[in-house]
Design a protein around this motif. Structure first.
Motif, PDB file in Angstrom:
ATOM      1  N   LEU A 167      -3.919 -17.161  30.182  1.00  0.00           N
ATOM      2  CA  LEU A 167      -4.963 -16.521  31.009  1.00  0.00           C
ATOM      3  C   LEU A 167      -4.336 -15.880  32.244  1.00  0.00           C
ATOM      4  O   LEU A 167      -3.331 -16.351  32.601  1.00  0.00           O
ATOM      5  N   ALA A 168      -4.895 -14.868  32.385  1.00  0.00           N
ATOM      6  CA  ALA A 168      -4.685 -14.311  33.814  1.00  0.00           C
ATOM      7  C   ALA A 168      -5.645 -13.642  34.567  1.00  0.00           C
ATOM      8  O   ALA A 168      -6.800 -13.291  33.755  1.00  0.00           O
ATOM      9  N   THR A 169      -6.117 -13.937  35.814  1.00  0.00           N
ATOM     10  CA  THR A 169      -7.140 -13.406  36.391  1.00  0.00           C
ATOM     11  C   THR A 169      -6.780 -12.821  37.678  1.00  0.00           C
ATOM     12  O   THR A 169      -6.131 -13.370  38.765  1.00  0.00           O
ATOM     13  N   MET A 173      -4.451  -2.868  26.712  1.00  0.00           N
ATOM     14  CA  MET A 173      -3.086  -3.051  26.532  1.00  0.00           C
ATOM     15  C   MET A 173      -2.822  -4.044  25.402  1.00  0.00           C
ATOM     16  O   MET A 173      -3.414  -4.878  25.161  1.00  0.00           O
ATOM     17  N   PRO A 174      -2.059  -3.435  24.335  1.00  0.00           N
ATOM     18  CA  PRO A 174      -1.550  -4.269  23.426  1.00  0.00           C
ATOM     19  C   PRO A 174      -1.196  -5.928  23.763  1.00  0.00           C
ATOM     20  O   PRO A 174      -0.351  -5.841  24.824  1.00  0.00           O
ATOM     21  N   GLY A 175      -1.609  -6.636  23.035  1.00  0.00           N
ATOM     22  CA  GLY A 175      -1.339  -8.225  23.557  1.00  0.00           C
ATOM     23  C   GLY A 175      -2.529  -8.821  24.178  1.00  0.00           C
ATOM     24  O   GLY A 175      -2.584 -10.174  24.177  1.00  0.00           O
ATOM     25  N   VAL A 176      -3.230  -7.975  24.738  1.00  0.00           N
ATOM     26  CA  VAL A 176      -4.531  -8.437  25.730  1.00  0.00           C
ATOM     27  C   VAL A 176      -5.666  -8.754  24.350  1.00  0.00           C
ATOM     28  O   VAL A 176      -5.756  -7.693  23.803  1.00  0.00           O
ATOM     29  N   VAL A 177      -6.152  -9.973  24.427  1.00  0.00           N
ATOM     30  CA  VAL A 177      -7.231 -10.331  23.358  1.00  0.00           C
ATOM     31  C   VAL A 177      -8.509 -10.205  23.716  1.00  0.00           C
ATOM     32  O   VAL A 177      -9.353  -9.791  23.015  1.00  0.00           O
ATOM     33  N   SER A 217      -7.482 -13.063  28.396  1.00  0.00           N
ATOM     34  CA  SER A 217      -6.725 -13.752  27.742  1.00  0.00           C
ATOM     35  C   SER A 217      -5.800 -12.882  26.833  1.00  0.00           C
ATOM     36  O   SER A 217      -5.938 -11.835  26.524  1.00  0.00           O
ATOM     37  N   PHE A 218      -4.586 -13.469  26.883  1.00  0.00           N
ATOM     38  CA  PHE A 218      -3.379 -12.639  26.336  1.00  0.00           C
ATOM     39  C   PHE A 218      -2.500 -13.399  25.283  1.00  0.00           C
ATOM     40  O   PHE A 218      -2.299 -14.541  25.666  1.00  0.00           O
ATOM     41  N   ASP A 219      -1.902 -12.491  24.529  1.00  0.00           N
ATOM     42  CA  ASP A 219      -0.881 -13.320  23.685  1.00  0.00           C
ATOM     43  C   ASP A 219       0.487 -13.069  24.166  1.00  0.00           C
ATOM     44  O   ASP A 219       1.072 -11.960  24.142  1.00  0.00           O
TER      45      ASP A 219
END
Length: 226
Positions: free
Chosen positions: A24-26, A42-46, A75-77
């Motif tokens: 997670l990032a906020t 952005m690729p990888g951001v879900v 949420s990101f991978d």
């Protein structure tokens, strides 16, 4: 449940089947509409959503925000995109030292979710300060409560295209499904100008879903009427 809705649900479930691996990032970086579109492209951001954090006012809303800050919650991978890359995107796309003319609503803010994130934030901040040649005044704080903003603020730019929304309504009959959708996050970024048709197609080609599902989703994207 219609056939297309079943296919879309299967695709989203396939994308999210390893949610335990997501991080997670906020961030707060001004009005939350633009940052959600930027990170959503952005690729990888879900997943992306927008809301309010950091204050003490109970049950904040857009009209009654109190001492909270507008934030985007991601949420990101980490197998696809690093937290460092997301942090650089955060600091490179807003000015962190501007006057806060609306109290805390639009302050520059980053919440850390783990101790490792806190250390990474400090390291990247030093890097950004060297580039800016001035101290960065971004507030750094542990993540606490997040209050989801009203539905009209989620995927804000996508919702400015009623023809596309009408086509998507069958796929996302419940509004929260659209909010949580990776596909909708990409569309929201695309219509804001972050990315091209080719970049969206290339991104979908890398998703952890079947070849047939990738083709179906790509065809759907190309057929959307704006």
């Amino acid at each position: 449940m219609g056939f297309q809705q079943m296919v879309m649900r299967s695709i989203e479930e396939g994308i999210h089947q390893n949610d335990q691996r997501l991080e997670l990032a906020t961030f707060g970086m001004g009005c939350f509409w633009g940052p959600e579109a930027r990170f959503g492209s952005m690729p990888g951001v879900v997943r992306t959503c927008v809301g309010f954090t950091g204050g003490t006012t109970p049950t904040p809303t857009y009209r009654q925000m109190g001492d909270h800050t507008e934030t985007v919650h991601i949420s990101f991978d980490p197998r696809v995109i690093s937290y460092e890359a997301i942090l650089r995107e955060f600091w490179q796309n807003h000015y962190p030292n501007r006057d806060n003319y609306k109290g805390r609503q639009y302050i520059s803010l980053v919440h850390y979710h783990t101790e490792q994130q806190r250390k990474t934030i400090e390291n990247i901040r030093k890097e950004m300060e060297t580039q800016l040649r001035e101290p960065i005044e971004t507030e750094i704080a542990p993540f606490g409560e997040f209050t989801l903003a009203e539905e009209r603020h989620q995927k804000y730019y996508l919702k400015r295209y009623p023809k596309a929304l009408e086509q998507l309504a069958e796929l996302f009959p419940e509004k929260e499904l659209l909010t949580d959708s990776t596909f909708a996050a990409r569309l929201n970024g695309f219509v804001k100008g972050y990315g091209t048709k080719d970049s969206v197609r290339e991104d979908i080609a890398q998703w952890r879903i079947g070849t047939v599902e990738k083709k179906w989703l790509t065809d759907l994207f190309l057929k959307l009427k704006w």
